[in-house]
Design a protein around this motif. Sequence first.
Motif, PDB file in Angstrom:
ATOM      1  N   GLY A  29       1.532 -14.517   4.249  1.00  0.00           N
ATOM      2  CA  GLY A  29       0.624 -13.414   4.522  1.00  0.00           C
ATOM      3  C   GLY A  29      -0.067 -13.554   5.860  1.00  0.00           C
ATOM      4  N   ALA A  33      -6.877 -14.079   7.203  1.00  0.00           N
ATOM      5  CA  ALA A  33      -6.953 -15.474   6.743  1.00  0.00           C
ATOM      6  C   ALA A  33      -5.712 -16.250   7.185  1.00  0.00           C
ATOM      7  CB  ALA A  33      -7.093 -15.527   5.221  1.00  0.00           C
ATOM      8  N   GLU A  52       5.360 -13.002   6.778  1.00  0.00           N
ATOM      9  CA  GLU A  52       4.685 -11.712   6.565  1.00  0.00           C
ATOM     10  C   GLU A  52       5.726 -10.681   6.124  1.00  0.00           C
ATOM     11  OE1 GLU A  52       1.614 -10.150   6.486  1.00  0.00           O
ATOM     12  OE2 GLU A  52       2.879  -8.402   6.087  1.00  0.00           O
ATOM     13  N   MET A  53       5.422  -9.995   5.030  1.00  0.00           N
ATOM     14  CA  MET A  53       6.429  -9.083   4.478  1.00  0.00           C
ATOM     15  C   MET A  53       6.646  -7.815   5.312  1.00  0.00           C
ATOM     16  SD  MET A  53       4.359  -7.732   1.133  1.00  0.00           S
ATOM     17  CE  MET A  53       5.354  -6.385   0.637  1.00  0.00           C
ATOM     18  N   HIS A  54       5.612  -7.408   6.068  1.00  0.00           N
ATOM     19  CA  HIS A  54       5.777  -6.171   6.850  1.00  0.00           C
ATOM     20  C   HIS A  54       6.450  -6.456   8.193  1.00  0.00           C
ATOM     21  CE1 HIS A  54       2.730  -4.651   3.993  1.00  0.00           C
ATOM     22  NE2 HIS A  54       3.391  -3.532   4.166  1.00  0.00           N
ATOM     23  N   ARG A  59      -1.077  -1.118   9.558  1.00  0.00           N
ATOM     24  CA  ARG A  59      -1.161  -0.586   8.198  1.00  0.00           C
ATOM     25  C   ARG A  59      -2.464   0.170   8.010  1.00  0.00           C
ATOM     26  NH1 ARG A  59       1.466  -4.847   8.120  1.00  0.00           N
ATOM     27  NH2 ARG A  59       0.114  -6.549   7.475  1.00  0.00           N
ATOM     28  N   ARG A  62      -6.970  -1.227   6.054  1.00  0.00           N
ATOM     29  CA  ARG A  62      -7.433  -2.373   6.817  1.00  0.00           C
ATOM     30  C   ARG A  62      -8.880  -2.163   7.206  1.00  0.00           C
ATOM     31  NH1 ARG A  62      -4.535  -6.697   6.814  1.00  0.00           N
ATOM     32  NH2 ARG A  62      -2.311  -6.373   6.895  1.00  0.00           N
ATOM     33  N   THR A  65     -13.811  -4.965  11.052  1.00  0.00           N
ATOM     34  CA  THR A  65     -15.062  -5.572  11.500  1.00  0.00           C
ATOM     35  C   THR A  65     -14.906  -7.064  11.785  1.00  0.00           C
ATOM     36  OG1 THR A  65     -15.670  -5.848   9.181  1.00  0.00           O
ATOM     37  CG2 THR A  65     -16.519  -3.907  10.269  1.00  0.00           C
ATOM     38  N   VAL A 148       8.026 -12.930   0.312  1.00  0.00           N
ATOM     39  CA  VAL A 148       8.067 -14.111  -0.562  1.00  0.00           C
ATOM     40  C   VAL A 148       8.073 -13.666  -2.018  1.00  0.00           C
ATOM     41  CG1 VAL A 148       6.837 -16.186  -1.254  1.00  0.00           C
ATOM     42  CG2 VAL A 148       6.909 -15.527   1.156  1.00  0.00           C
ATOM     43  N   ASP A 311      -8.589 -12.865   0.364  1.00  0.00           N
ATOM     44  CA  ASP A 311      -8.587 -11.950  -0.782  1.00  0.00           C
ATOM     45  C   ASP A 311      -7.728 -12.467  -1.934  1.00  0.00           C
ATOM     46  OD1 ASP A 311     -10.213 -10.221   0.578  1.00  0.00           O
ATOM     47  OD2 ASP A 311      -8.937  -8.457   0.316  1.00  0.00           O
ATOM     48  N   GLY A 321     -19.198  -4.969   4.285  1.00  0.00           N
ATOM     49  CA  GLY A 321     -17.976  -5.131   5.085  1.00  0.00           C
ATOM     50  C   GLY A 321     -17.719  -6.579   5.472  1.00  0.00           C
ATOM     51  N   GLY A 323     -15.347  -8.760   3.906  1.00  0.00           N
ATOM     52  CA  GLY A 323     -14.080  -9.329   3.419  1.00  0.00           C
ATOM     53  C   GLY A 323     -13.315 -10.114   4.480  1.00  0.00           C
ATOM     54  N   ILE A 324     -13.228  -9.552   5.680  1.00  0.00           N
ATOM     55  CA  ILE A 324     -12.458 -10.194   6.751  1.00  0.00           C
ATOM     56  C   ILE A 324     -13.138 -11.497   7.167  1.00  0.00           C
ATOM     57  CG2 ILE A 324     -11.767  -9.959   9.177  1.00  0.00           C
ATOM     58  CD1 ILE A 324     -11.625  -6.904   8.641  1.00  0.00           C
TER      59      ILE A 324
END
Length: 423
Positions: A29, A33, A52-54, A59, A62, A65, A148, A311, A321, A323-324
């Motif tokens: 991923g 992170a 990374e799957m993409h 995307r 997202r 911040t 994966v 996450d 805000g 999470g990142i």
Amino acid sequence: MSTSSLPAAAQSPPDDVRDVQTTGCCIVGAGPAGAILALLLARRGISVTLLEMHRDFDREFRGDTIHPSTLEILDQIGLAAPLHLMPHSKVSGPVINFPDGPFRPFDLTRLKTRFPYILLVPQSLFLEFITREAAKYSSFRLILRANVRKLVEEDGCVRGVRYLGPDDNWHELRAPLTVGADGRFSQIRQLAGIEPVKTAPPMDVLWFQLPKLPHDMEIPSGLLGGIGPGRILIVLDRADYWQAGLVFPKGLYQELRAQGIAAIRRTITEIEPRLAKNVESLTDWQQLSLLSVESSLCPRWYKPGLLLVGDAAHVMSPVGGVGINYAIQDAVVAANLLTNPLKEGRVTESQLAQVQRQREWPIRVIQRMQSIMQNNLLARALASQGPLRVPWQMRLFVRIPILRDVPSRLIAFGPRRVRLLNP
Ligand SMILES: Cc1cc2nc3c(=O)[nH]c(=O)nc-3n(C[C@H](O)[C@H](O)[C@H](O)COP(=O)(O)OP(=O)(O)OC[C@H]3O[C@@H](n4cnc5c(N)ncnc54)[C@H](O)[C@@H]3O)c2cc1C
């Protein structure tokens, strides 16, 4: 052929693989992170492979911040200045307009830091920037379109993963440590049999884009929005368009749909009249995505040979805000604690437990705070059908010098300032 277009049988990992490779650390991923952890390990000479799957970082779902804590960490490795050269805007203390006057819930300008603001950078650009920096180290390898699907386990220990590669073949990657940084729907967490404990914040979000128009030059860049009857609007400046989130009480989605897209346009205009022209572009429900807000924490972030971060280990509510920022702090703590074991090619379970120990309590503290905000302020705002006033206690709180900077510090750094050891 993309993974999703493959027949189901072809998607399940086979017993035979095209090749078996080894690396010092396998990270699944390339979100904030995974990308930061890969960069930090690569610059310390550890061979790291980021899957990374993409096919790219572009995307829709997202956040953008970059908080003072992350900016300070990037500054430690000389990357804060180049990051500021990217298209960005800054937010120090948003002002929300209420019928009883404007209200500033937090103000970062008073904090003792070189970066008293949140930097808004489109996350796709941020991740491209971080992985480009990582690619300057020969120990770093990024594989895009690497999906994966299986953990390789031997004697109760995770030894790596199997993934469907960009060549549509199955590959095995073995490593002394596999890191699941694969986000809120983590496949790695699921494959490891780790079950997060979930709570449901009392709201959901409609997520959509609005075009930028010539007259928007008069609108200040950064963060916009406000509170209307039963709704909260948040608008982020993404350089060439506005990214908007309309927060509403959980369970009301079908009702909103029944009211139709014109009602959504009216709500947005009522809250933010400056976007009246922009919302005319919203003509179809297909333009809106429903984001189910959730918050969760895994009781255990690791098992032998495997660590979860970001996450994958804890989904944060959108309040504040953070999470990142918190995902990146996990990565920094993991790099601090695991660099030496990874150099020796052996990471013990107790070393992995230490990562969880250092990170779990700050996450718990902030999730508790988010829950108090949600259940009191936000739930009240979302339940209100008339003009909403700021409780007098809150107006008083932000005037008391010893208390007023607590929310700012928590938003900027969290309960514990995370620094990179031996940068
Ligand atoms: C709509 C929305 C708005 C948000 N706004 C904000 C905000 O303004 N500020 C903020 O701080 N946070 C925000 N967040 C939360 C924030 O985006 C996350 O907390 C943060 O991205 C978590 O980072 P991560 O690296 O742990 O996971 P992610 O960013 O989710 O990255 C996980 C990566 O793993 C990849 N992946 C998944 N499965 C596999 C697999 N099987 N194989 C290979 N790769 C895989 C994914 O493609 C993805 O690139 C928002 C979230 C959403 C959904």
